[in-house]
Write a protein that holds these residues in place. Structure first.
Motif, short mmCIF file in Angstrom:
data_model
loop_
_atom_site.label_atom_id
_atom_site.label_comp_id
_atom_site.label_asym_id
_atom_site.label_seq_id
_atom_site.Cartn_x
_atom_site.Cartn_y
_atom_site.Cartn_z
N ASP A 1 -2.80 -5.82 11.52
CA ASP A 1 -2.52 -4.28 11.33
C ASP A 1 -3.33 -3.81 10.36
O ASP A 1 -2.96 -3.74 8.95
CB ASP A 1 -1.17 -4.29 11.05
CG ASP A 1 -0.33 -2.72 11.05
OD1 ASP A 1 -1.37 -1.77 10.62
OD2 ASP A 1 0.65 -2.38 11.38
N ARG A 2 -4.42 -3.06 10.68
CA ARG A 2 -5.55 -2.94 9.56
C ARG A 2 -4.99 -1.72 8.81
O ARG A 2 -4.90 -1.81 7.40
CB ARG A 2 -6.69 -2.34 10.33
CG ARG A 2 -7.40 -3.51 11.15
CD ARG A 2 -8.22 -3.33 12.03
NE ARG A 2 -8.27 -4.47 13.08
CZ ARG A 2 -9.42 -5.29 13.08
NH1 ARG A 2 -10.48 -4.96 12.04
NH2 ARG A 2 -9.69 -6.34 13.78
N PRO A 3 -4.29 -0.55 9.22
CA PRO A 3 -3.71 0.37 8.12
C PRO A 3 -2.72 -0.13 7.31
O PRO A 3 -2.52 0.36 6.31
CB PRO A 3 -2.97 1.47 9.11
CG PRO A 3 -3.78 1.48 10.37
CD PRO A 3 -4.06 -0.11 10.54
N GLN A 4 -1.88 -0.99 7.94
CA GLN A 4 -0.83 -1.84 6.95
C GLN A 4 -1.62 -2.62 5.68
O GLN A 4 -1.12 -2.70 4.63
CB GLN A 4 -0.08 -2.64 7.84
CG GLN A 4 1.10 -3.14 6.98
CD GLN A 4 2.25 -3.97 7.88
OE1 GLN A 4 1.64 -5.17 8.00
NE2 GLN A 4 3.12 -3.68 8.10
N MET A 5 -2.78 -3.12 6.20
CA MET A 5 -3.49 -4.13 5.20
C MET A 5 -4.04 -3.08 4.14
O MET A 5 -4.15 -3.35 2.89
CB MET A 5 -4.71 -4.72 5.71
CG MET A 5 -4.31 -5.94 6.86
SD MET A 5 -3.90 -7.22 5.77
CE MET A 5 -5.44 -8.01 5.52
N ILE A 6 -4.68 -1.91 4.54
CA ILE A 6 -5.06 -0.82 3.40
C ILE A 6 -3.95 -0.49 2.57
O ILE A 6 -4.31 -0.49 1.36
CB ILE A 6 -5.68 0.25 4.34
CG1 ILE A 6 -7.02 -0.01 5.06
CG2 ILE A 6 -6.16 1.20 3.06
CD1 ILE A 6 -7.90 -0.71 4.41
N GLN A 7 -2.78 -0.32 3.11
CA GLN A 7 -1.84 0.25 2.14
C GLN A 7 -1.16 -0.83 1.40
O GLN A 7 -1.14 -0.84 0.19
CB GLN A 7 -0.48 0.59 3.25
CG GLN A 7 -0.86 2.19 3.67
CD GLN A 7 -1.01 3.30 2.81
OE1 GLN A 7 -0.70 3.55 1.72
NE2 GLN A 7 -2.32 3.94 3.15
N GLN A 8 -1.09 -1.95 1.92
CA GLN A 8 -0.53 -3.29 1.27
C GLN A 8 -1.27 -3.99 0.35
O GLN A 8 -0.92 -4.42 -0.86
CB GLN A 8 0.33 -4.03 2.33
CG GLN A 8 1.65 -3.54 2.77
CD GLN A 8 2.13 -4.52 3.62
OE1 GLN A 8 1.99 -5.60 3.98
NE2 GLN A 8 3.72 -4.21 3.60
N VAL A 9 -2.50 -4.09 0.66
CA VAL A 9 -3.37 -4.83 -0.08
C VAL A 9 -4.18 -4.14 -1.26
O VAL A 9 -4.52 -4.27 -2.22
CB VAL A 9 -4.38 -5.85 0.77
CG1 VAL A 9 -5.55 -6.54 -0.01
CG2 VAL A 9 -3.67 -6.89 1.54
N LEU A 10 -4.51 -2.84 -0.48
CA LEU A 10 -5.41 -1.94 -1.36
C LEU A 10 -4.52 -0.65 -1.88
O LEU A 10 -5.13 0.10 -2.55
CB LEU A 10 -6.57 -1.55 -0.50
CG LEU A 10 -7.58 -2.69 0.25
CD1 LEU A 10 -8.58 -1.95 1.03
CD2 LEU A 10 -8.14 -3.35 -0.86
N SER A 11 -3.45 -0.64 -1.63
CA SER A 11 -2.53 0.36 -2.24
C SER A 11 -2.98 1.76 -1.63
O SER A 11 -3.05 2.66 -2.26
CB SER A 11 -2.22 0.40 -3.51
OG SER A 11 -1.71 -0.71 -3.84
N ILE B 1 -11.00 -14.78 -5.54
CA ILE B 1 -12.40 -14.58 -5.83
C ILE B 1 -12.65 -13.28 -5.67
O ILE B 1 -13.86 -13.00 -6.12
CB ILE B 1 -12.95 -15.28 -4.31
CG1 ILE B 1 -12.32 -14.60 -3.19
CG2 ILE B 1 -12.96 -16.72 -4.22
CD1 ILE B 1 -13.17 -14.90 -1.95
N GLN B 2 -11.60 -12.26 -5.34
CA GLN B 2 -12.02 -10.79 -5.52
C GLN B 2 -10.49 -10.26 -5.53
O GLN B 2 -9.63 -10.83 -5.14
CB GLN B 2 -12.85 -10.41 -4.33
CG GLN B 2 -13.12 -8.71 -4.56
CD GLN B 2 -14.38 -8.72 -5.21
OE1 GLN B 2 -14.74 -9.25 -5.98
NE2 GLN B 2 -15.11 -7.66 -4.71
N ALA B 3 -10.41 -9.20 -6.24
CA ALA B 3 -9.12 -8.47 -6.33
C ALA B 3 -8.50 -8.02 -4.77
O ALA B 3 -9.13 -7.72 -4.09
CB ALA B 3 -9.23 -7.12 -7.13
N GLY B 4 -7.31 -8.51 -4.69
CA GLY B 4 -6.68 -8.57 -3.37
C GLY B 4 -6.92 -9.50 -2.39
O GLY B 4 -6.40 -9.77 -1.37
#
Length: 538
Positions: free
Chosen positions: A323-333, A386-389
């Motif tokens: 769920d890409r939009p959810q990834m953007i919201q939850q991982v990248l705020s 290895i990277q933020a998030g």
């Protein structure tokens, strides 16, 4: 010594954990209020915003930069940077002939211009006159030739060798300020290859243990995984720059310690602020946040030559559970853009017309059943900070995949282990890349001889299209070939590219000169030659 994970008696550990939203929830007002109270306490109770520096740049002072990651494998070698801290050192010690500026435009550096012949078989570089290395010796064509010989040395090829060996035939010195790159085959994007940060020019006889470059800062001391100290290059060719007397790069094991160091004023700036903390950290009146839109990506990597990922239906199913939009919201705020399993979004040939891939649990289950996994699938996902998030992305992915009957067992290792002997061998893992156009990125990670081919991708039709695109001087034709090659990766590649993260960094408000940068490199592209301090900081 690494700072403790507390600030004025209040825990950052809890803050970071709470600030990563739950699977179904987003960052809430109650969290912001609690963190706001913490930051006020950090600031001594004041809510008055500290004034940002104004006027012309001031000279002097030491800039202390905190970065997460790195370890015992850290290096000062100009041509083999891997970790974030490696790249930060490379950008400040060395310079290539060309570089990507803050707008991702290819810009002159040690060459005033690089121009192709009509058939793109010969590229001529005109070197900038008056450039001196850190040891005071002048930059000449001989140094350029020996640099590229070092990069493509068959006994010890460096990161850029994969981009060069197939195309570069000879570097010919015309005079001390002019060199020709004679190619084996036409390359319409050879200047892009020259503009990579791992193509820094070094003097003949270069020794990475005693590094000498032309960059704004010169080597003083280096302890892998801990601390790097550089001083102002008094020979630097850019007028007036750098403004700082000293640059110190400090390694931190995790985001908790990194953010703590900033809030407790143990560092002046940090790269890769966890995106969940952008709003709350910026509420501190002493701190500014730099937010840059980039083409950076943090893929999940599936080895296409190993079970179960050698079956394209499994790879397609793994992509469909996201769920890409959810990834953007939850991982990248929310600080990022949805990806479509394709890299290089700023490339003119980017296949933007392909259907946006969306979560489809029903179709994912169907594909898994067809591949012989009707009862679901169990896989191990190797992750590290290895990277933020990165770790948060692994956790969210595991939750999403469970809906399709995929049991993702997360194996978290430290950064040193991740980039150790098993790096590029993990069956299912992660990695990160900064902004690149398509063909340079292909050279880096999507060919059998690429230095970072984590997916072990080896696709003949794809390679044919890539080779045609590299040779085409017709931009419209080249872009069409790139789009066609991306279609193959979209259908059967080994990357899950769920999004492109903004780059968020934070710094004390007495730091000036840092600007947004599209390359994906932190803190104004690590170009600390621009930075200056308002007054001398203790």
């Amino acid at each position: 010594m690494e700072p403790e994970n507390t600030t004025n008696g209040l825990s950052i550990d809890g803050l970071l954990k709470t600030a990563v939203p739950s699977r179904r929830g987003l960052l809430g007002g109650s969290l912001a209020l609690g963190v706001g109270a913490l930051l006020t306490a950090c600031g001594g109770g004041t809510t008055t915003k500290v004034a940002a520096p104004t006027g012309p740049p001031q000279r002097g002072g030491q800039l202390r930069v905190g970065l997460a990651g790195g370890g015992s494998a850290d290096t000062l070698d100009a041509h083999i940077p891997v970790s974030t801290t490696d790249i930060a050192r490379v950008v400040n010690l060395y310079e290539p002939l060309l570089y990507r500026d803050e707008n991702y435009d290819l810009t002159p550096a040690l060459a005033t211009k690089v121009e192709p012949s009509a058939d793109a078989m010969v590229w001529t570089a005109h070197l900038r006159k008056g450039v001196l290395f850190h040891n005071g010796s002048p930059l000449t064509g001989t140094d350029v030739k020996s640099t590229f010989a070092r990069i493509v040395d068959p006994s010890s090829p460096k990161s850029g060798a994969a981009s060069l060996t197939k195309v570069l035939d000879e570097v010919r010195i015309l005079d001390e300020n002019t060199v020709e790159f004679r190619l084996k085959t036409p390359s319409a994007i050879f200047d892009d290859i020259l503009g990579q940060y791992a193509m820094g020019i070094v003097p003949t006889g270069y020794d990475p243990k005693k590094p000498v470059g032309t960059g704004p800062f010169k080597y003083e001391s280096f302890t892998p995984g801990q601390r790097s100290v550089f001083s102002r290059n008094e020979h630097y060719w850019r007028s007036e720059q750098p403004y700082l007397d000293e640059l110190v790069i400090l390694n931190f094991n995790d985001d908790d310690a990194l953010v703590n160091a900033l809030l407790s004023s143990q560092v002046d700036a940090i790269g890769q602020l966890p995106l969940a903390l952008v709003e709350v950290v910026s509420a501190d009146p002493r701190i500014s946040v730099l937010n840059s839109e980039t083409g950076s990506w943090m893929p999940f990597t599936m080895r296409v030559d190993r079970q179960p990922f050698d079956d394209v239906r499994v790879r397609q199913a793994m992509r469909l559970v996201v769920d890409r939009p959810q990834m953007i919201q939850q991982v990248l705020s929310g600080y990022g853009r949805v990806g479509n399993d394709l890299y290089a979004p700023f490339d003119p040939g980017y296949a933007k017309d392909l259907p946006q891939r969306k979560q489809d649990i029903v179709q994912a289950k169907k594909l898994l059943a067809e591949a012989g996994y009707p009862d679901g699938l169990a896989v191990e996902l190797v992750t590290a900070p290895i990277q933020a998030g990165a770790v948060e992305a692994a956790q969210v992915f595991a939750q999403q995949a469970a809906e399709a009957g995929i049991n993702v067992r997360i194996r978290r290792v430290d950064t040193t282990t991740f980039f150790g002997e098993n790096y590029l061998k993990w069956d299912f893992a992660q990695d990160f890349y900064y902004t690149r156009n398509f063909l340079p990125q292909v050279n880096n990670s999507s060919l059998p001889d690429s230095p970072y081919n984590e997916t072990h991708w080896d696709n003949a039709p794809f390679q044919k299209l890539v080779n045609e695109a590299k040779a085409s001087v017709d931009e419209e034709k080249r872009n069409a070939l790139i789009a066609e090659a991306q279609q193959i990766e979209y259908d059967s590649g080994g990357y899950i590219i769920w999004g492109f993260a903004n780059q968020a960094d934070a710094y004390q408000r007495y730091v000036a000169g840092l600007i947004p940068n599209k390359t994906g490199l932190a803190l104004s592209g690590f170009e600390f030659r621009r930075a200056w301090l308002s007054g001398v900081q203790s």
